[in-house]
Design an enzyme around this catalytic site. Structure first.
Site, PDB file in Angstrom:
ATOM      1  N   ASN A 168       0.841  -1.190   0.000  1.00 22.87           N
ATOM      2  CA  ASN A 168       0.000   0.000   0.000  1.00 22.87           C
ATOM      3  C   ASN A 168       0.883   1.249   0.000  1.00 22.87           C
ATOM      4  O   ASN A 168       1.980   1.255   0.557  1.00 22.87           O
ATOM      5  CB  ASN A 168      -1.005   0.000   1.158  1.00 22.87           C
ATOM      6  CG  ASN A 168      -0.399  -0.235   2.520  1.00 22.87           C
ATOM      7  OD1 ASN A 168       0.663  -0.838   2.645  1.00 22.87           O
ATOM      8  ND2 ASN A 168      -1.078   0.228   3.551  1.00 22.87           N
ATOM      9  N   ILE A 169       0.369   2.292  -0.651  1.00 25.43           N
ATOM     10  CA  ILE A 169       1.130   3.528  -0.842  1.00 25.43           C
ATOM     11  C   ILE A 169       0.228   4.701  -0.475  1.00 25.43           C
ATOM     12  O   ILE A 169      -0.720   5.010  -1.208  1.00 25.43           O
ATOM     13  CB  ILE A 169       1.596   3.653  -2.311  1.00 25.43           C
ATOM     14  CG1 ILE A 169       2.411   2.417  -2.715  1.00 25.43           C
ATOM     15  CG2 ILE A 169       2.412   4.937  -2.497  1.00 25.43           C
ATOM     16  CD1 ILE A 169       2.638   2.291  -4.216  1.00 25.43           C
ATOM     17  N   GLU A 170       0.516   5.332   0.658  1.00 27.59           N
ATOM     18  CA  GLU A 170      -0.330   6.436   1.118  1.00 27.59           C
ATOM     19  C   GLU A 170       0.136   7.773   0.549  1.00 27.59           C
ATOM     20  O   GLU A 170       1.211   7.874  -0.043  1.00 27.59           O
ATOM     21  CB  GLU A 170      -0.329   6.474   2.653  1.00 27.59           C
ATOM     22  CG  GLU A 170      -0.980   5.229   3.246  1.00 27.59           C
ATOM     23  CD  GLU A 170      -1.050   5.248   4.756  1.00 27.59           C
ATOM     24  OE1 GLU A 170      -1.814   4.444   5.310  1.00 27.59           O
ATOM     25  OE2 GLU A 170      -0.327   6.055   5.391  1.00 27.59           O
ATOM     26  N   CYS A 173      -3.991   0.719  -2.598  1.00 33.89           N
ATOM     27  CA  CYS A 173      -3.861  -0.494  -1.804  1.00 33.89           C
ATOM     28  C   CYS A 173      -2.821  -1.445  -2.407  1.00 33.89           C
ATOM     29  O   CYS A 173      -2.509  -1.388  -3.591  1.00 33.89           O
ATOM     30  CB  CYS A 173      -5.197  -1.229  -1.738  1.00 33.89           C
ATOM     31  SG  CYS A 173      -6.543  -0.298  -0.994  1.00 33.89           S
ATOM     32  N   GLU A 209      -3.102  -4.645  -3.025  1.00 30.94           N
ATOM     33  CA  GLU A 209      -3.665  -5.547  -4.028  1.00 30.94           C
ATOM     34  C   GLU A 209      -3.681  -4.880  -5.399  1.00 30.94           C
ATOM     35  O   GLU A 209      -3.318  -5.476  -6.413  1.00 30.94           O
ATOM     36  CB  GLU A 209      -5.104  -5.939  -3.649  1.00 30.94           C
ATOM     37  CG  GLU A 209      -5.251  -6.587  -2.283  1.00 30.94           C
ATOM     38  CD  GLU A 209      -5.507  -5.566  -1.179  1.00 30.94           C
ATOM     39  OE1 GLU A 209      -4.786  -4.534  -1.114  1.00 30.94           O
ATOM     40  OE2 GLU A 209      -6.419  -5.812  -0.378  1.00 30.94           O
ATOM     41  N   CYS A 264     -10.733  -2.822  -4.095  1.00 29.65           N
ATOM     42  CA  CYS A 264      -9.838  -3.877  -4.580  1.00 29.65           C
ATOM     43  C   CYS A 264     -10.615  -5.107  -5.036  1.00 29.65           C
ATOM     44  O   CYS A 264     -10.259  -5.750  -6.018  1.00 29.65           O
ATOM     45  CB  CYS A 264      -8.821  -4.260  -3.509  1.00 29.65           C
ATOM     46  SG  CYS A 264      -7.553  -2.996  -3.299  1.00 29.65           S
TER      47      CYS A 264
END
Ligand SMILES: [Zn+2]
Length: 140
Positions: free
Chosen positions: A44-46, A55, A57, A95
């Site tokens: 995940n990459i905020e 997310c 996935e 997702c």
């Protein structure tokens, strides 16, 4: 013979190391097996503006699709706060919808927190029943 489910769990867990989560500290990792045998991982990459957050996935699937790979057999997903993986980290609704676009009825989802503790689910039966997919667009 190598157990592919264990391998996917291992790779998903490893992928949590790269999670970019300065705001939630909730790390998620995913590893998806394509029908061609290749495995793609994602984290995940905020983002400071929150909405653009991606997310794990979808990171894994988008990596594959961006390389021309659009058919998949199974995915392992792990996640939890502050490096403590939850017993089971279920995918969000967005997702589930993205996964549904690229998989068939035999697609499996592996949820757990270690190479020795996981459950394999039938995606369209256990995780995403009553889904809306491209098949619905052609129904009359
Ligand atoms: Zn998600």
């Amino acid at each position: 013979m190598e157990n592919i489910n264990k391998k996917l769990m291992k790779l998903a867990i490893e992928a949590t190391e790269f999670a970019y989560v300065p705001y939630s500290n909730f790390r998620v990792g995913a590893a998806i097996l394509a029908k061609n045998g290749k495995i793609y991982t994602g984290c995940n990459i905020e983002n400071a503006s929150y909405t653009p957050t991606n997310c794990a996935e979808r990171t894994a699937i988008f990596k594959a699709v961006s390389e021309g790979v659009t058919e998949f057999k199974k995915i392992a997903i792990v996640g939890g706060p502050n490096g403590n993986l939850l017993e089971s980290c279920s995918p969000c609704g967005v997702c589930r919808q993205v996964i549904a676009e690229f998989v068939d009825k035999d697609f499996e989802m592996i949820l757990g927190n270690s190479e020795d503790n996981y459950t394999v689910y039938k995606f369209f039966v256990d995780i995403f029943p009553f889904s809306f997919t491209k098949d619905d667009l052609n129904k009359k």
